[in-house]
Design a protein around this motif. Structure first.
Motif, PDB file in Angstrom:
ATOM      1  N   ARG A 111       6.586   8.412   5.879  1.00  0.00           N
ATOM      2  CA  ARG A 111       6.616   9.973   6.326  1.00  0.00           C
ATOM      3  C   ARG A 111       6.411  10.310   7.705  1.00  0.00           C
ATOM      4  O   ARG A 111       5.091   9.868   8.107  1.00  0.00           O
ATOM      5  N   LEU A 112       7.220  10.807   8.293  1.00  0.00           N
ATOM      6  CA  LEU A 112       7.115  11.112   9.809  1.00  0.00           C
ATOM      7  C   LEU A 112       6.684  12.706   9.677  1.00  0.00           C
ATOM      8  O   LEU A 112       7.512  13.669   9.287  1.00  0.00           O
ATOM      9  N   VAL A 113       5.647  13.214  10.062  1.00  0.00           N
ATOM     10  CA  VAL A 113       5.152  14.582  10.182  1.00  0.00           C
ATOM     11  C   VAL A 113       5.284  15.170  11.493  1.00  0.00           C
ATOM     12  O   VAL A 113       4.290  14.635  12.376  1.00  0.00           O
ATOM     13  N   PHE A 114       5.867  16.107  11.960  1.00  0.00           N
ATOM     14  CA  PHE A 114       5.909  16.657  13.174  1.00  0.00           C
ATOM     15  C   PHE A 114       4.985  18.091  12.996  1.00  0.00           C
ATOM     16  O   PHE A 114       5.464  18.772  12.113  1.00  0.00           O
ATOM     17  N   ASP A 115       4.307  18.026  13.916  1.00  0.00           N
ATOM     18  CA  ASP A 115       3.147  19.552  13.626  1.00  0.00           C
ATOM     19  C   ASP A 115       3.242  19.946  15.091  1.00  0.00           C
ATOM     20  O   ASP A 115       2.441  19.367  15.855  1.00  0.00           O
ATOM     21  N   ALA A 116       3.358  21.260  15.409  1.00  0.00           N
ATOM     22  CA  ALA A 116       3.457  21.809  16.885  1.00  0.00           C
ATOM     23  C   ALA A 116       2.856  23.345  16.806  1.00  0.00           C
ATOM     24  O   ALA A 116       3.010  24.010  15.780  1.00  0.00           O
ATOM     25  N   ASP A 117       1.933  23.654  17.905  1.00  0.00           N
ATOM     26  CA  ASP A 117       1.506  25.070  17.943  1.00  0.00           C
ATOM     27  C   ASP A 117       1.835  25.156  19.459  1.00  0.00           C
ATOM     28  O   ASP A 117       1.830  24.214  20.320  1.00  0.00           O
ATOM     29  N   TRP A 118       3.042  26.124  19.538  1.00  0.00           N
ATOM     30  CA  TRP A 118       3.685  26.435  20.936  1.00  0.00           C
ATOM     31  C   TRP A 118       3.586  28.260  21.168  1.00  0.00           C
ATOM     32  O   TRP A 118       3.682  28.724  20.464  1.00  0.00           O
ATOM     33  N   GLU A 119       3.509  28.389  22.501  1.00  0.00           N
ATOM     34  CA  GLU A 119       3.542  29.541  22.900  1.00  0.00           C
ATOM     35  C   GLU A 119       4.948  29.858  23.663  1.00  0.00           C
ATOM     36  O   GLU A 119       5.341  28.723  24.330  1.00  0.00           O
ATOM     37  N   MET A 120       5.655  30.845  23.304  1.00  0.00           N
ATOM     38  CA  MET A 120       6.853  31.121  24.419  1.00  0.00           C
ATOM     39  C   MET A 120       6.439  31.153  25.675  1.00  0.00           C
ATOM     40  O   MET A 120       5.735  31.770  26.237  1.00  0.00           O
ATOM     41  N   PRO A 121       7.325  30.376  26.429  1.00  0.00           N
ATOM     42  CA  PRO A 121       7.214  30.435  27.925  1.00  0.00           C
ATOM     43  C   PRO A 121       7.560  31.892  28.505  1.00  0.00           C
ATOM     44  O   PRO A 121       8.568  32.535  27.951  1.00  0.00           O
ATOM     45  N   GLY A 122       6.531  32.477  29.147  1.00  0.00           N
ATOM     46  CA  GLY A 122       6.629  33.878  29.890  1.00  0.00           C
ATOM     47  C   GLY A 122       7.841  34.160  30.764  1.00  0.00           C
ATOM     48  O   GLY A 122       8.263  35.161  30.859  1.00  0.00           O
ATOM     49  N   LYS A 123       8.527  33.100  31.341  1.00  0.00           N
ATOM     50  CA  LYS A 123       9.723  32.959  32.365  1.00  0.00           C
ATOM     51  C   LYS A 123      11.038  33.259  31.620  1.00  0.00           C
ATOM     52  O   LYS A 123      11.905  33.398  32.382  1.00  0.00           O
ATOM     53  N   LEU A 124      11.011  32.979  30.481  1.00  0.00           N
ATOM     54  CA  LEU A 124      12.391  33.112  29.745  1.00  0.00           C
ATOM     55  C   LEU A 124      12.708  34.520  29.592  1.00  0.00           C
ATOM     56  O   LEU A 124      11.891  35.345  29.256  1.00  0.00           O
ATOM     57  N   PRO A 125      13.981  34.800  29.781  1.00  0.00           N
ATOM     58  CA  PRO A 125      14.544  36.013  29.491  1.00  0.00           C
ATOM     59  C   PRO A 125      14.485  36.518  28.100  1.00  0.00           C
ATOM     60  O   PRO A 125      14.240  35.634  27.224  1.00  0.00           O
ATOM     61  N   GLY A 126      14.278  37.785  27.831  1.00  0.00           N
ATOM     62  CA  GLY A 126      13.895  38.369  26.363  1.00  0.00           C
ATOM     63  C   GLY A 126      14.791  37.744  25.492  1.00  0.00           C
ATOM     64  O   GLY A 126      14.558  37.401  24.254  1.00  0.00           O
ATOM     65  N   PHE A 127      16.170  37.869  25.684  1.00  0.00           N
ATOM     66  CA  PHE A 127      17.085  37.484  24.733  1.00  0.00           C
ATOM     67  C   PHE A 127      17.069  35.987  24.300  1.00  0.00           C
ATOM     68  O   PHE A 127      17.062  35.684  23.001  1.00  0.00           O
ATOM     69  N   ILE A 128      16.703  34.962  25.114  1.00  0.00           N
ATOM     70  CA  ILE A 128      16.271  33.708  24.937  1.00  0.00           C
ATOM     71  C   ILE A 128      15.044  33.398  23.987  1.00  0.00           C
ATOM     72  O   ILE A 128      15.123  32.798  23.047  1.00  0.00           O
ATOM     73  N   LYS A 129      14.229  34.473  24.307  1.00  0.00           N
ATOM     74  CA  LYS A 129      12.900  34.213  23.418  1.00  0.00           C
ATOM     75  C   LYS A 129      13.042  34.639  22.146  1.00  0.00           C
ATOM     76  O   LYS A 129      12.625  33.959  21.180  1.00  0.00           O
ATOM     77  N   ASP A 130      13.840  35.727  21.997  1.00  0.00           N
ATOM     78  CA  ASP A 130      14.307  36.118  20.567  1.00  0.00           C
ATOM     79  C   ASP A 130      15.050  35.013  19.800  1.00  0.00           C
ATOM     80  O   ASP A 130      14.883  34.778  18.466  1.00  0.00           O
ATOM     81  N   LEU A 131      15.979  34.411  20.469  1.00  0.00           N
ATOM     82  CA  LEU A 131      16.674  33.415  20.070  1.00  0.00           C
ATOM     83  C   LEU A 131      16.006  32.271  19.401  1.00  0.00           C
ATOM     84  O   LEU A 131      16.008  31.712  18.362  1.00  0.00           O
ATOM     85  N   VAL A 132      14.803  31.797  20.409  1.00  0.00           N
ATOM     86  CA  VAL A 132      14.173  30.661  19.983  1.00  0.00           C
ATOM     87  C   VAL A 132      13.064  30.811  19.007  1.00  0.00           C
ATOM     88  O   VAL A 132      12.881  30.104  18.198  1.00  0.00           O
ATOM     89  N   SER A 133      12.280  32.056  19.056  1.00  0.00           N
ATOM     90  CA  SER A 133      11.344  32.289  18.037  1.00  0.00           C
ATOM     91  C   SER A 133      12.294  32.732  16.609  1.00  0.00           C
ATOM     92  O   SER A 133      11.272  32.947  15.704  1.00  0.00           O
TER      93      SER A 133
END
Length: 160
Positions: A111-133
């Motif tokens: 079983r390969l378990v990937f677990d991540a905690d991440w913050e959206m990079p501040g320098k990305l344009p808003g529409f990319i932040k929305d897409l990624v999140s």
């Protein structure tokens, strides 16, 4: 799925758990992951360069470059914790992000378990932040793990 948690007005922390069962022993899965020559095959959106050492050694750093909707994003990851055949913990400066890869024996499989905690990079344009999140990161990570599974299973050495 990624669950955003509001830290303050500007920062959103995301949590992403994913896992896959690979029909191969943990020793094979670990070795396949640590062979970075395969990374482009299962992480085609990103290019990994400038490895300072092997990815199963604490202190190793590498650079990841990826393009998303015409924007280039570059980050540096550092291996901060390793338990051979069990765990690789990395810190990535973009975001930032803490990611954990756990390799768990499951009979003759892993079983390969990937677990991540991440913050959206501040320098990305808003529409990319929305897409990624809004699920892109989850779908992309799920696809990468599925591709990793298929490749790792296809590369199992044949014993005589």
């Amino acid at each position: 799925l990624a669950r955003p948690t509001r830290l303050c007005e500007e920062a959103v922390m995301n949590h992403m758990p994913q896992e896959v069962r690979i029909e191969a022993r943990v020793e094979h899965v670990w070795a396949f992951y640590c062979d970075t020559s395969h990374w482009q095959d299962w992480m085609p959106r990103a290019k990994h360069t400038d490895f300072s050492g092997p990815v199963d050694k604490v202190g190793t750093t590498y650079v990841e470059t990826m393009r998303l909707m015409g924007f280039e994003m570059k980050s540096t990851s550092t291996v901060v914790e390793v338990e051979p055949l069990r765990l690789i913990h990395e810190h990535t400066d973009m975001g930032p992000m803490e990611s954990y890869l756990r390799f768990e024996p499951d009979g003759e499989a892993t079983r390969l378990v990937f677990d991540a905690d991440w913050e959206m990079p501040g320098k990305l344009p808003g529409f990319i932040k929305d897409l990624v999140s809004n699920g892109w990161a989850d779908r992309n990570t799920h696809q990468m793990l599925s591709d990793f599974k298929a490749l790792a299973e296809a590369k199992i050495p044949v014993t005589a």
